[in-house]
Scaffold this motif. Structure first.
Motif, PDB file in Angstrom:
ATOM      1  N   GLU A 199     -19.006  -8.335  -4.196  1.00 40.07           N
ATOM      2  CA  GLU A 199     -17.779  -8.607  -4.219  1.00 40.07           C
ATOM      3  C   GLU A 199     -16.938  -7.386  -3.658  1.00 40.07           C
ATOM      4  O   GLU A 199     -15.962  -7.369  -3.100  1.00 40.07           O
ATOM      5  N   GLU A 200     -17.472  -6.244  -4.290  1.00 42.33           N
ATOM      6  CA  GLU A 200     -16.692  -4.714  -3.987  1.00 42.33           C
ATOM      7  C   GLU A 200     -17.027  -4.404  -2.477  1.00 42.33           C
ATOM      8  O   GLU A 200     -16.106  -3.978  -1.782  1.00 42.33           O
ATOM      9  N   GLU A 201     -18.268  -5.033  -2.109  1.00 41.80           N
ATOM     10  CA  GLU A 201     -18.552  -4.636  -0.798  1.00 41.80           C
ATOM     11  C   GLU A 201     -17.608  -5.501   0.433  1.00 41.80           C
ATOM     12  O   GLU A 201     -17.010  -4.881   1.446  1.00 41.80           O
ATOM     13  N   LYS A 202     -17.349  -6.712  -0.133  1.00 38.22           N
ATOM     14  CA  LYS A 202     -16.257  -7.352   0.547  1.00 38.22           C
ATOM     15  C   LYS A 202     -14.784  -6.658   0.481  1.00 38.22           C
ATOM     16  O   LYS A 202     -14.004  -6.893   1.354  1.00 38.22           O
ATOM     17  N   LEU A 203     -14.442  -6.446  -0.671  1.00 34.26           N
ATOM     18  CA  LEU A 203     -13.077  -5.837  -0.828  1.00 34.26           C
ATOM     19  C   LEU A 203     -12.880  -4.555  -0.214  1.00 34.26           C
ATOM     20  O   LEU A 203     -12.047  -4.024   0.288  1.00 34.26           O
ATOM     21  N   HIS A 204     -14.110  -3.662   0.098  1.00 38.60           N
ATOM     22  CA  HIS A 204     -13.874  -2.253   0.548  1.00 38.60           C
ATOM     23  C   HIS A 204     -14.266  -2.093   2.020  1.00 38.60           C
ATOM     24  O   HIS A 204     -14.891  -1.347   2.428  1.00 38.60           O
ATOM     25  N   ARG A 205     -13.936  -3.315   2.672  1.00 43.01           N
ATOM     26  CA  ARG A 205     -14.183  -3.245   4.131  1.00 43.01           C
ATOM     27  C   ARG A 205     -13.400  -2.225   4.778  1.00 43.01           C
ATOM     28  O   ARG A 205     -12.377  -1.764   4.271  1.00 43.01           O
ATOM     29  N   ASP A 206     -13.837  -1.759   5.763  1.00 46.35           N
ATOM     30  CA  ASP A 206     -13.198  -0.684   6.560  1.00 46.35           C
ATOM     31  C   ASP A 206     -11.633  -0.734   6.912  1.00 46.35           C
ATOM     32  O   ASP A 206     -11.503  -2.040   7.303  1.00 46.35           O
ATOM     33  N   VAL A 207     -10.814   0.214   6.835  1.00 49.02           N
ATOM     34  CA  VAL A 207      -9.516  -0.196   7.035  1.00 49.02           C
ATOM     35  C   VAL A 207      -9.194   0.867   8.296  1.00 49.02           C
ATOM     36  O   VAL A 207     -10.061   1.555   8.554  1.00 49.02           O
ATOM     37  N   PHE A 208      -8.295   0.475   8.959  1.00 49.40           N
ATOM     38  CA  PHE A 208      -7.776   1.047  10.280  1.00 49.40           C
ATOM     39  C   PHE A 208      -6.442   2.140  10.243  1.00 49.40           C
ATOM     40  O   PHE A 208      -6.155   2.600  11.025  1.00 49.40           O
ATOM     41  N   LEU A 209      -5.897   1.889   9.191  1.00 44.51           N
ATOM     42  CA  LEU A 209      -4.812   2.755   8.916  1.00 44.51           C
ATOM     43  C   LEU A 209      -4.553   2.898   7.431  1.00 44.51           C
ATOM     44  O   LEU A 209      -4.747   2.043   6.426  1.00 44.51           O
ATOM     45  N   PRO A 210      -4.135   3.947   6.985  1.00 47.05           N
ATOM     46  CA  PRO A 210      -4.114   4.423   5.790  1.00 47.05           C
ATOM     47  C   PRO A 210      -3.107   3.466   4.919  1.00 47.05           C
ATOM     48  O   PRO A 210      -1.741   3.387   5.474  1.00 47.05           O
ATOM     49  N   SER A 211      -3.333   3.141   3.448  1.00 46.93           N
ATOM     50  CA  SER A 211      -2.488   2.303   2.713  1.00 46.93           C
ATOM     51  C   SER A 211      -2.504   2.700   1.198  1.00 46.93           C
ATOM     52  O   SER A 211      -3.631   3.170   1.126  1.00 46.93           O
ATOM     53  N   VAL A 212      -1.597   2.363   0.399  1.00 45.25           N
ATOM     54  CA  VAL A 212      -1.988   2.308  -0.763  1.00 45.25           C
ATOM     55  C   VAL A 212      -1.477   1.029  -1.532  1.00 45.25           C
ATOM     56  O   VAL A 212      -0.407   0.350  -1.079  1.00 45.25           O
ATOM     57  N   ASP A 213      -2.419   0.719  -2.411  1.00 45.72           N
ATOM     58  CA  ASP A 213      -1.920  -0.732  -2.930  1.00 45.72           C
ATOM     59  C   ASP A 213      -0.713  -0.882  -3.612  1.00 45.72           C
ATOM     60  O   ASP A 213      -0.336   0.233  -4.560  1.00 45.72           O
ATOM     61  N   ASN A 214      -0.139  -1.775  -3.867  1.00 43.75           N
ATOM     62  CA  ASN A 214       1.179  -1.714  -4.696  1.00 43.75           C
ATOM     63  C   ASN A 214       2.505  -1.007  -4.076  1.00 43.75           C
ATOM     64  O   ASN A 214       3.457  -0.875  -4.839  1.00 43.75           O
ATOM     65  N   MET A 215       2.023  -0.363  -2.925  1.00 43.91           N
ATOM     66  CA  MET A 215       3.155   0.559  -2.540  1.00 43.91           C
ATOM     67  C   MET A 215       4.001   0.039  -1.230  1.00 43.91           C
ATOM     68  O   MET A 215       4.875   0.649  -0.671  1.00 43.91           O
ATOM     69  N   LYS A 216       3.576  -0.958  -0.587  1.00 50.55           N
ATOM     70  CA  LYS A 216       4.183  -1.537   0.425  1.00 50.55           C
ATOM     71  C   LYS A 216       4.277  -0.796   1.499  1.00 50.55           C
ATOM     72  O   LYS A 216       5.644  -0.529   2.007  1.00 50.55           O
ATOM     73  N   LEU A 217       3.481  -0.245   1.850  1.00 48.67           N
ATOM     74  CA  LEU A 217       3.593   0.523   3.269  1.00 48.67           C
ATOM     75  C   LEU A 217       3.753  -0.394   4.301  1.00 48.67           C
ATOM     76  O   LEU A 217       3.368  -1.491   4.425  1.00 48.67           O
ATOM     77  N   PRO A 218       4.571   0.041   5.343  1.00 51.25           N
ATOM     78  CA  PRO A 218       4.911  -0.761   6.248  1.00 51.25           C
ATOM     79  C   PRO A 218       3.596  -1.362   7.120  1.00 51.25           C
ATOM     80  O   PRO A 218       2.681  -0.835   7.171  1.00 51.25           O
ATOM     81  N   GLU A 219       3.944  -2.389   8.202  1.00 54.69           N
ATOM     82  CA  GLU A 219       2.914  -3.252   8.607  1.00 54.69           C
ATOM     83  C   GLU A 219       2.686  -2.157   9.945  1.00 54.69           C
ATOM     84  O   GLU A 219       3.472  -1.329  10.318  1.00 54.69           O
ATOM     85  N   ALA A 220       1.405  -2.088  10.317  1.00 56.54           N
ATOM     86  CA  ALA A 220       0.884  -1.189  11.489  1.00 56.54           C
ATOM     87  C   ALA A 220       1.590  -1.751  12.714  1.00 56.54           C
ATOM     88  O   ALA A 220       1.642  -0.695  13.848  1.00 56.54           O
ATOM     89  N   LYS A 221       2.078  -2.808  12.858  1.00 62.57           N
ATOM     90  CA  LYS A 221       2.240  -3.575  14.228  1.00 62.57           C
ATOM     91  C   LYS A 221       3.622  -2.706  14.742  1.00 62.57           C
ATOM     92  O   LYS A 221       4.013  -2.700  15.831  1.00 62.57           O
TER      93      LYS A 221
END
Ligand SMILES: [Ca+2]
Length: 379
Positions: free
Chosen positions: A332-354
């Motif tokens: 489950e963690e393997e699925k959850l921890h997939r690579d990301v392409f932009l930094p973000s923080v959960d629950n902090m509503k960083l803007p969309e990358a687009k």
């Protein structure tokens, strides 16, 4: 270089102090914390740099005793298993820097580049001297593709300036870009990645004083102050407010002009960012910042930078040691921890990358710092 690992801190339980395996506790004469302190966190997050600590402690011992202990511990080249078997740590030479700094900053084969006024000395790398309007940086040339890691920073900030007449501090980076000078402790603004700031000058407080305004007591931060910020390139670091609007967390860290060694550790395990410090000369990690749900891409660069303005300090880096932490993950963690392409923080509503025109934070919600608003990043 020995790469023995092991142990962990009592960090998970919010206590001070460090956890040592039983033998280590015996060997050092230090009682280790019992119960849960040695439990889950040590097993899962586990390994940190107690070895470095312990080795420093041992430096006061004579060589034969140390050798005996090494033999007892079976410690030699290679990784060491930690805790209940889930965690190993490995020193990664390609992302580490320590004395002697042969070839640092010179030659095309160097793993580290210097910028600005940074200078290699015999005992340290000086990012800035105690002079006005200097800036310097030190950058790893090799991108880091580790998933879980721990960076130990041995640093020293010192100078002639009296209280609040010194500045500005230093930053430690894990960012997409490197070697980009700018206003944020000598590095570019709107960076992409993680910045950890050891801020020695309270700009906001001084500004408010100048305007004859008073802080409400619950809001004031005592400097020097360590804070962390994750950015996807959209946010500016607010120097006038010491980064308050965008900080993930922070703590006071009295680090100037100390006669003992000072350390900072940044640990990133399973998207959990933990920052601790050892600045009291007690060889113990003390909590500073802990933030879950921090998503950092792989392939970024480690660096450190510093700047002085009207006020100054010597900002020295003695070593940077990067450890790979190998941590077991459930499917489950393997699925959850997939690579990301932009930094973000959960629950902090960083803007969309687009959208390239992300605004800076606008919404705020009451929290932390005695009622001070905490940032809510929105598009
Ligand atoms: Ca500041």
């Amino acid at each position: 270089m020995l790469t023995c690992g092991g142990g962990g801190s009592t960090r998970a339980n919010g206590r001070r102090g460090r956890w040592f395996p039983g033998l280590m506790a015996w060997a050092t004469g230090r009682a280790f914390n019992e119960g849960t302190a040695v439990g889950k966190m040590a097993a899962t997050l586990g390994s940190s740099g107690w070895w470095q600590r312990w080795r420093r402690r041992l430096s006061a011992w004579n060589g034969s005793r140390m050798l005996l202990l090494l033999l007892l511990l079976g410690c030699g080249q290679g990784p060491r298993q930690v805790g209940a078997g889930q965690t190993f740590e490995y020193l990664k030479r390609e992302h580490s820097l320590s004395k002697p700094y042969q070839g640092v900053g010179t030659g095309s084969s160097s793993l580290w580049n210097l910028m600005g006024n940074a200078m290699v000395m015999t005992q340290y790398i000086r990012l800035t001297p105690d002079m006005q309007s200097k800036q310097g940086a030190l950058w790893n040339r090799v991108p880091c593709f580790l998933r879980d890691w721990e960076l130990q920073v041995h640093f020293k900030i010192h100078g002639q300036g009296k209280k609040n007449l010194h500045g500005d501090g230093l930053a430690i980076w894990y960012t997409k870009d490197r070697m980009q000078p700018g206003p944020v402790f000598g590095n570019m603004d709107k960076f992409v990645g993680l910045g950890v700031f050891v801020d020695t000058y309270p700009n906001e407080e001084k500004q408010q004083e100048a305007q004859k305004r008073r802080y409400s007591p619950g809001v004031q931060r005592v400097f020097p102050y360590i804070s962390a910020m994750v950015n996807n390139g959209s946010l500016s670091y607010d120097h006038e407010r010491d980064g308050r609007p965008t900080e993930l967390g922070g703590c006071t860290a009295i680090v100037r002009n100390l006669h003992y060694d000072t350390f900072l550790v940044i640990r990133y395990v399973k998207r959990h960012l933990t920052i601790m410090m050892d600045i009291d000369g007690k060889h113990e990690w003390r909590d500073c910042i802990e933030v879950p749900g921090v998503r950092l891409p792989r392939g970024y660069y480690f660096g450190t930078s510093s700047i002085t303005g009207d006020l100054s300090d010597n900002h020295d880096v003695i070593s940077l040691k990067l450890f790979e932490l190998t941590v077991e993950r459930t499917p489950e963690e393997e699925k959850l921890h997939r690579d990301v392409f932009l930094p973000s923080v959960d629950n902090m509503k960083l803007p969309e990358a687009k959208s390239p025109s992300w605004s800076t934070l606008i919404q705020r919600s009451p929290r932390a710092h005695g009622g001070e608003e905490s940032p809510r990043y929105v598009a």
